[in-house]
Scaffold this active site. Structure first.
Site, PDB file in Angstrom:
ATOM      1  N   GLU A 233      -1.249 -11.998   8.923  1.00 53.39           N
ATOM      2  CA  GLU A 233      -0.133 -12.914   9.130  1.00 53.39           C
ATOM      3  C   GLU A 233       0.288 -13.600   7.832  1.00 53.39           C
ATOM      4  OE1 GLU A 233      -2.611 -12.681  12.903  1.00 53.39           O
ATOM      5  OE2 GLU A 233      -2.957 -12.784  10.736  1.00 53.39           O
TER       6      GLU A 233
ATOM      7  N   GLU B 214      -5.626  -0.452   2.355  1.00 53.44           N
ATOM      8  CA  GLU B 214      -6.066  -0.627   0.971  1.00 53.44           C
ATOM      9  C   GLU B 214      -7.325  -1.480   0.900  1.00 53.44           C
ATOM     10  OE1 GLU B 214      -2.924  -1.656  -1.768  1.00 53.44           O
ATOM     11  OE2 GLU B 214      -1.426  -0.516  -0.642  1.00 53.44           O
ATOM     12  N   TYR B 215      -8.010  -1.410  -0.227  1.00 55.21           N
ATOM     13  CA  TYR B 215      -9.228  -2.181  -0.500  1.00 55.21           C
ATOM     14  C   TYR B 215     -10.326  -1.874   0.518  1.00 55.21           C
ATOM     15  CZ  TYR B 215      -5.792  -4.535  -3.383  1.00 55.21           C
ATOM     16  OH  TYR B 215      -4.797  -4.791  -4.300  1.00 55.21           O
TER      17      TYR B 215
ATOM     18  N   MET C 254       0.246   6.302  -4.984  1.00 57.06           N
ATOM     19  CA  MET C 254       0.816   5.030  -5.454  1.00 57.06           C
ATOM     20  C   MET C 254       0.712   4.955  -6.979  1.00 57.06           C
ATOM     21  SD  MET C 254      -0.253   2.369  -2.411  1.00 57.06           S
ATOM     22  CE  MET C 254      -2.006   2.757  -2.382  1.00 57.06           C
ATOM     23  N   THR C 255       1.521   5.788  -7.632  1.00 59.43           N
ATOM     24  CA  THR C 255       1.469   5.936  -9.089  1.00 59.43           C
ATOM     25  C   THR C 255       2.344   4.894  -9.778  1.00 59.43           C
ATOM     26  OG1 THR C 255       2.997   7.772  -8.642  1.00 59.43           O
ATOM     27  CG2 THR C 255       0.767   8.337  -9.310  1.00 59.43           C
ATOM     28  N   TYR C 256       1.923   3.654  -9.669  1.00 62.75           N
ATOM     29  CA  TYR C 256       2.610   2.537 -10.311  1.00 62.75           C
ATOM     30  C   TYR C 256       1.688   1.330 -10.336  1.00 62.75           C
ATOM     31  CZ  TYR C 256       3.753   2.384  -5.297  1.00 62.75           C
ATOM     32  OH  TYR C 256       3.695   2.459  -3.922  1.00 62.75           O
ATOM     33  N   GLU C 257       2.124   0.277 -10.996  1.00 59.64           N
ATOM     34  CA  GLU C 257       1.423  -1.006 -11.087  1.00 59.64           C
ATOM     35  C   GLU C 257       0.295  -0.992 -12.110  1.00 59.64           C
ATOM     36  OE1 GLU C 257       1.685  -5.059  -9.437  1.00 59.64           O
ATOM     37  OE2 GLU C 257       2.993  -3.347  -9.784  1.00 59.64           O
TER      38      GLU C 257
ATOM     39  N   TRP D 104       9.003   2.584  -4.009  1.00 58.73           N
ATOM     40  CA  TRP D 104       8.586   1.199  -3.783  1.00 58.73           C
ATOM     41  C   TRP D 104       9.342   0.309  -4.783  1.00 58.73           C
ATOM     42  CZ3 TRP D 104       6.420  -1.445  -0.067  1.00 58.73           C
ATOM     43  CH2 TRP D 104       6.106  -2.782  -0.316  1.00 58.73           C
TER      44      TRP D 104
END
Length: 424
Positions: free
Chosen positions: A172, A215-216, A278-281, A404
């Site tokens: 939330e 994730e994680y 997720m090829t960024y960041e 994204w």
């Protein structure tokens, strides 16, 4: 398509004259400001019309598309200024086709929050095969968190873009939660309840499929996560729906860190119909100034991924944002501001900064000093960097790309995409 890099003293008129194109269309395609201001080093996408149609009284996009044997979606893609809308004016000039051959075809997906500007969503949807409202989270008891995405789904349907349900462990408060993932992956009863709710939502809102982003995850949950995905895929396949999953950008199977250990590339790929890398960041809010998606880093992930995953299952992650770092950078103290690619260009214009291009990272950057005397370093995406990334899809034989995200305007992404690929 040609990507032009603005030189000193150049104007929209001089650039248009150089290529023999309309300055008005060049400005509209690249969403230039009303005063036509340009920054040195800025990119402009130049497209060369082959067939142009002048709208007559009573004509519609549907009738024009039928006359030329094309589609309304392609007319939208050929004419950025339409904004994904159907309103026409008598005498308006529409591009029916452009010169240039595409290098392939693909499926292209984009992510957006329900509060996206409706006009922004409308102009991007024709360039997308699929659109995923972000996101259906999970409550502490294992139920779906609601998402008010009805307006997004209606807009997608009107423009021929398939909606995809997005499931994540966001709480939330908007954070990914390892404990909720652990609960779902280790409690069979809770998992059964969640999968039943997901399937019901997919059918009720007629999503084309499901995109899962947990994730994680600690390494000990890797096997359970793959099993959960396989269970979902079985349920969805029985209803003619697909399953995708997002993967952290790993470069080897033993990569340490909570972001990576729970994602077993081979096991996840075997359990789903497609994966988003997720090829960024790499450049991020609390890190030092650098490109968001440097090409050597991206390639390292791709080179590993294709050893574990069939290339035809892979969607390349493409960022639509940049960062502005105040300088000097101090680890643990400096916080970069996430900005749109368009905002980056606006800053370069405002402060008279020349945009440079890092040939290794394949990414643009510049420096400026704000009114308060603080120096800044900005990294972002432009037509060159987007082109370099999208070329990888054909090079590696990937299925397509996921963007994204869709929340910030930048027309050049979509012009380059449509110039390179047939959008399935």
């Amino acid at each position: 398509m040609t990507i032009h890099v603005v030189g000193p003293g150049e104007s929209v008129d001089s650039i248009a004259a150089r290529y023999g194109v309309s300055p008005q269309r060049l400005a509209a395609d690249n969403a230039l400001p009303a005063d036509m201001a340009l920054a040195e080093g800025q990119t402009l996408v130049v497209r060369f019309p082959r067939d142009i149609h002048a709208v007559t009284a009573g004509e519609t996009l549907t009738s024009i598309a039928a006359d030329y044997g094309t589609t309304v979606r392609q007319l939208w893609r050929n004419n950025w200024e339409l904004g994904g809308n159907e309103a026409l004016k008598e005498g308006q000039l529409l591009v029916i086709s452009y010169f240039g051959e595409r290098i392939g075809e693909g499926i292209f997906n984009g992510y957006a929050y329900p509060f996206i500007n409706p006009a922004l969503l409308s102009e991007q949807l024709p360039y997308l095969s699929a659109m995923a409202p972000f996101t259906y989270g999970i409550t502490a008891k294992g139920s779906l968190l609601p998402l008010h995405d009805e307006a997004m789904l209606e807009a997608a349907q009107a423009r021929g873009t398939r909606p995809v349900m997005h499931l994540s462990t966001l709480t939330e408060s908007g954070q990914f939660d390892t404990d909720r993932a652990t609960f779902i992956l280790t409690d069979f009863q809770a998992q059964s309840q969640l999968t039943a709710e997901v399937l019901q939502m997919v059918l009720r809102k007629d999503f084309a499929g499901l995109d899962v982003d947990f994730e994680y995850l600690p390494g000990q949950l890797a096997e359970a996560y793959a099993a959960f995905l396989a269970r979902l895929r079985h349920l969805l396949a029985a209803q003619g729906r697909f399953l995708w999953a997002a993967l952290a950008p790993k470069t080897n199977s033993r990569q340490r860190g909570l972001l990576y250990e729970g994602h077993d590339y081979a096991a996840v790929a075997a359990a789903v119909d497609g994966v988003l890398l997720m090829t960024y960041e790499w450049g991020y809010t609390y890190g030092p100034p650098m490109a968001v998606a440097p090409m050597p880093n991206v390639r390292a992930v791709l080179d590993y991924a294709v050893t574990e995953i069939p290339a035809e299952k892979i969607f390349l992650g493409v960022p639509n944002y940049g960062y502005d770092w105040p300088l000097p950078f101090v680890q643990g103290e400096t916080r970069a501001q996430s900005i749109s690619n368009q905002r980056a260009i606006d800053l370069a214009i405002q402060y008279g900064a020349a945009i440079q291009y890092d040939e290794t990272a394949q990414s643009p950057f510049f420096h400026y000093t704000d009114a308060g005397g603080t120096a800044h370093e900005v990294w972002f995406e432009d037509a060159r960097s987007i082109n370099a990334k999208l070329q990888l899809i054909a090079e590696y034989g990937f299925r397509g790309a996921g963007f994204w995200n869709l929340m910030r305007p930048f027309s050049q992404i979509w012009l380059v995409l449509d110039s390179l690929y047939d959008i399935k």
